[in-house]
Design a protein around this motif. Structure first.
Motif, short mmCIF file in Angstrom:
data_model
loop_
_atom_site.label_atom_id
_atom_site.label_comp_id
_atom_site.label_asym_id
_atom_site.label_seq_id
_atom_site.Cartn_x
_atom_site.Cartn_y
_atom_site.Cartn_z
N THR A 174 -49.09 53.50 -105.96
CA THR A 174 -50.05 52.63 -105.30
C THR A 174 -50.89 53.41 -104.31
N LEU A 230 -59.45 55.12 -105.07
CA LEU A 230 -60.51 54.11 -105.10
C LEU A 230 -61.32 54.14 -103.81
N LEU A 257 -66.24 45.84 -98.61
CA LEU A 257 -65.18 46.42 -99.43
C LEU A 257 -64.41 47.48 -98.64
N VAL A 293 -62.14 45.88 -96.00
CA VAL A 293 -60.92 45.24 -96.51
C VAL A 293 -59.97 46.30 -97.06
N LEU A 294 -60.52 47.29 -97.75
CA LEU A 294 -59.64 48.36 -98.25
C LEU A 294 -58.95 49.05 -97.09
N HIS A 301 -63.84 39.66 -99.77
CA HIS A 301 -62.49 39.62 -99.21
C HIS A 301 -61.70 38.42 -99.73
N PRO A 353 -40.21 45.85 -100.78
CA PRO A 353 -41.12 47.01 -100.88
C PRO A 353 -42.02 46.96 -102.11
N ILE A 354 -41.44 46.69 -103.27
CA ILE A 354 -42.25 46.70 -104.50
C ILE A 354 -43.24 45.54 -104.48
N PHE A 383 -44.67 44.25 -101.89
CA PHE A 383 -45.77 44.66 -101.00
C PHE A 383 -46.70 45.63 -101.71
N GLU A 384 -46.12 46.64 -102.35
CA GLU A 384 -46.96 47.67 -102.99
C GLU A 384 -47.84 47.05 -104.07
N VAL A 412 -50.81 45.12 -102.65
CA VAL A 412 -51.89 46.02 -102.23
C VAL A 412 -52.61 46.59 -103.46
N LEU A 413 -51.82 46.98 -104.46
CA LEU A 413 -52.42 47.60 -105.64
C LEU A 413 -53.35 46.64 -106.36
N ALA A 433 -54.80 43.92 -105.17
CA ALA A 433 -55.95 43.57 -104.34
C ALA A 433 -56.99 44.69 -104.38
N SER A 434 -56.55 45.93 -104.27
CA SER A 434 -57.51 47.04 -104.22
C SER A 434 -58.24 47.21 -105.54
N ILE A 435 -57.46 47.29 -106.63
CA ILE A 435 -58.12 47.51 -107.92
C ILE A 435 -59.04 46.34 -108.22
N MET A 481 -60.59 44.24 -106.21
CA MET A 481 -61.79 44.21 -105.39
C MET A 481 -62.79 45.29 -105.79
N VAL A 482 -62.28 46.49 -106.05
CA VAL A 482 -63.19 47.58 -106.40
C VAL A 482 -63.88 47.28 -107.73
#
Lengths: 594, 172
Positions: A169, A176, A221, A224-225, B56, B99-100, B102-103, B106-107, B109-111, B113-114
């Motif tokens: 992650t 990214l 972006l 938030v990132l 967001h 832990p997993i 949470f990870e 995040v993963l 949400a990031s992918i 959003m981008v």
């Protein structure tokens, strides 16, 4: 132009740069043919990497038996290097995410390179668990994918699996984040390029146009990132520390590990950023963008995190003694006085003692000392991981299986290979992409350029694009003749605007040089003189509030100045107490008590 | 932007001039097609009437999907699909799932959003957008008008008045 002038803030971009200068300075390293230093660097790096690749192939072909691991010492240099590289990878996201949330403007000079460093360091780190498992070709068994073996799943309760998720992650999100920041800058490179280069950079820039809506979303972006990368960066090394802390090995199963590892990771990450940035600014002539102010800020982070790490070391020792648990006590006694005492003292010296040199401002701002200490810290943090892993495993519960671990040439070769890989990737990156974030640096120019901030804020001409190559941080006391020539331009808006410029020049004869007061630059000195304050004596007798009113009347750009200490300083100057004035000014920052 | 558009645009040397000009254009009721800048200029969005980005919110949705995927997935695997006893601990070991979970939150949400960011902006590898002026990514701040929507002569006089350093017409 704009109105953010501040004599207080230290400039982060020096050399009186215009927007165009920033573009040229930061893009040109990708346009020039490579320098001899770069070519030498990449040849050394690729050679090291090639040797490392050979050692990896050797390991996979012959098996893990080529390493000096045994039944007791299951982790050696491999996991030491893994944790070391992961730790180094923490500074990049810290700089780009946490410092973005804290609105630290100095991040813009170093975030791009630090994020690149993060990505390359994580790649180096991920290599070690991958080959350490022995059968590297089935390493994909770690991932929970539906399979024909049941399906059989990995153990989600295992910290080692958490680590796999955390690092994948972290790598993905860092990549990214980094690339999203690069897109507008690739567009800048594209628009200066021709032919095939233009085509390549258009693909890399994703067709970026600079439209207002795109920028708005881009900022949203990035914010938030940054917001979600902040807990992420803290979680990654926390989970790495769980690899140790959830075990039942004395010296490992301590609750202090997560914060201690995170602080250590930031510490080592910043040390590596400094090592790299000092080389980069020299190699690509970026001293105007990666300034002494940046180096000092990072040295402050090093000092803080290094001290946290030091406190953690001592806490561990105390708790081992206080716990009354003999195995724990032995583990720590063995670290300091056992066969690996040299690594323990190396760790203590490099990580706890050496950063304390940065209490002294002069050393904090010295490039040579910073470079040296940053390398010492890199070595020290490697020792730390070696101490935690090797010394602990070499003396386990069963004295008959005690031994002394030292690496084989294969293990050393793989480590050297990752250093080669890291620098190969970094040097390639520095040739292909702007190493300093162009758009972000431009966006702080008006608040942190040396024509707008710092002691020489008003000295530079404000007319656009006039480059007089002004000395940037030189003495502010020798500019009297310049001031007079700009006097007429400042008449409007001051309290005595009726005075003709010739009478002002007259009045400054026999006047004191008010710029000797910290916080007063040439333009403010003009304002004061126009307001009838020509000597130190007059200034000493003026209430700061009155001065403030004069500044406000002179225009909004002077509102931020705080004349609080000026009469005090002027009184010393009036009485000829120059030494005392100098003492006072040493304590002041931009003319203010800090 | 598949159809050809006739545009008229002015270039400004400084973001302060740009902001002032956009304000004036609003006052003159001239409809701005778009504004192009070398870096994000703060204070521009309200003047252009751009609504706050909802990226967001999308991020929150993606994050929630990631959270549920991880937590429900692990719960199902360890209680229904293949329950294994690890050290006598319960099958549904919630703290160990944190832990997993949470990870993956995040993963995702990031992918998400981008990818959303590039899709809604129409950007991506291989996209070729028309270039209005090469110096927009360098040091020029551009206000562009679509000639079919505004009176060109009015725009030209506005651009001159508001201090544009250069005025050009172009078909993109």
């Amino acid at each position: 132009m704009s109105s953010h002038d501040s004599p207080i803030r230290e400039p982060l971009i020096t050399g009186n740069k215009s927007y165009h200068d920033i573009t040229v300075d930061l893009v040109s390293p990708t346009e020039r043919p490579p320098s001899p230093a770069w070519i030498v660097g990449i040849i050394i790096s690729i050679t090291l990497f090639a040797f490392g690749a050979f050692c990896i192939a050797w390991t996979i072909w012959n098996g893990i038996g080529t390493w000096n691991l045994n039944r007791t010492i299951g982790w050696g240099w491999d996991i030491t290097n893994f944790v070391w590289w992961i730790g180094i990878g923490h500074a990049g996201t810290l700089i780009s995410a946490i410092l973005l949330l804290f609105r630290q403007k100095w991040r813009t000079g170093v975030n791009r390179a630090a994020e690149a460093m993060t990505i390359f360091a994580v790649m180096c780190a991920a290599l070690f668990p991958g080959i350490h498992v022995g059968r590297a070709w089935v390493v994909f068994y770690f991932f929970p994918y539906p399979n024909t073996r049941g399906p059989l799943w990995p153990n989600f309760n295992s910290p080692l699996l958490w680590d796999l998720f955390a690092i994948s992650t972290y790598f993905t999100v860092s990549l990214l984040f980094w690339y999203t920041g690069l897109v507008p800058d690739f567009a800048t490179v594209r628009d200066r390029a021709k032919g095939i280069r233009r085509k390549i950079y258009n693909i890399l820039s994703f067709g970026w146009t600079g439209s207002a809506k795109h920028w708005q979303r881009w900022e949203a972006l990035c914010l938030v990132l940054a917001g979600i990368a902040t807990p992420l960066v803290l979680s990654v090394h926390t989970i790495v520390s769980f690899d140790f802390a959830t075990s039942i090995i004395p010296g490992w199963h301590t609750t202090i590990f997560p914060p201690y590892f995170v602080a250590g990771a930031i510490f080592s990450g910043f040390a590596m950023v400094l090592t790299l940035m000092i080389i980069t600014r020299k190699l690509f002539n970026l001293q105007d963008y990666i300034t002494i102010a940046h180096i000092e800020s990072m040295n402050k982070v090093i000092l803080v995190t290094g001290t946290i790490v030091g406190v953690a070391y001592l806490t561990e020792l105390f708790i081992a003694w206080y716990s009354g648990y003999v195995y724990e006590q032995f583990a720590f006694f063995n670290r300091a006085a056992g066969p690996y005492w040299w690594s323990y003292f190396g760790m203590m010296f490099c990580n706890v003692i050496s950063p304390w040199i940065f209490w002294v401002r002069k050393y904090r701002r010295s490039v040579a000392i910073t470079f040296f200490v940053s390398i010492v810290i890199n070595i020290g943090m490697w020792f730390e991981r070696f101490v935690i892993i090797a010394t602990t495993l070499a003396r386990d519960y069963l004295p008959s299986s005690w031994s002394y671990y030292s690496p084989t040439w294969v293990e050393m070769g793989i480590f050297a290979g990752t250093i080669g890989l890291f620098f190969t990737l970094y040097l390639l990156f520095a040739r292909v992409a702007p190493v300093v974030a162009i758009a972000e640096v431009k966006s702080i120019l008006k608040s942190s350029g040396d024509q707008y901030a710092g002691p020489n804020a008003h000295k530079h001409s404000h007319s656009d694009h006039s480059h007089t190559a002004a000395p940037t941080m030189s003495s502010q006391y020798t500019e009297v003749s310049n001031d007079l020539s700009t006097a007429s331009g400042m008449a409007a808006g001051t309290t005595t605007s009726a005075a003709t410029s010739s009478s002002k020049i007259q009045s400054t004869v026999g006047a004191d040089d008010l710029k000797k007061i910290e916080g007063i630059g040439p333009k403010i000195s003009e304002i004061l003189m126009n307001g009838g304050i020509n000597t130190f004596a007059q200034l000493a007798d003026t209430n700061p509030d009155v001065i403030k009113e004069m500044l406000v009347a002179a225009g909004s750009r002077y509102q931020a100045h705080d004349p609080g200490t000026w009469p005090e300083q002027a009184a010393l100057a009036r009485d000829g107490k120059w030494d005392e004035l100098e003492d006072l000014q040493d304590r002041l920052d931009g003319g203010k008590y800090v | 932007m598949a159809d050809n558009k006739n545009i008229i645009y002015g270039l400004y040397n400084d973001e302060v001039d740009l902001l002032k000009a956009v304000k004036e254009a609003n006052g003159d009721h001239l409809e701005i097609m778009d504004v192009y800048t070398p870096f994000p200029v703060h204070g521009l969005d309200p003047l252009l009437g751009l609504a706050e980005s909802r990226l967001h919110i999308a991020g929150f949705v993606y994050g929630t999907i990631g959270f549920l995927t991880a937590f429900l997935g692990m719960s199902w695997i360890f209680t229904k699909d293949w329950p294994i006893i690890f050290g006598g601990k319960p099958h549904w070991a919630v703290p160990a799932f944190i832990p997993i979970t949470f990870e993956l939150t995040v993963l995702f949400a990031s992918i998400g959003m981008v990818v959303t960011f590039y899709i809604i902006n129409g950007l991506g590898p291989g996209v070729v957008n028309p270039t209005i002026d090469l110096r927009i990514t360098d040091d020029k701040f551009c206000i562009a008008f679509d000639k079919s929507e505004v009176d060109s002569s009015k725009v030209e006089s506005f651009l001159k008045r508001s201090g544009a350093s250069e005025i050009h017409s172009k078909t993109i």
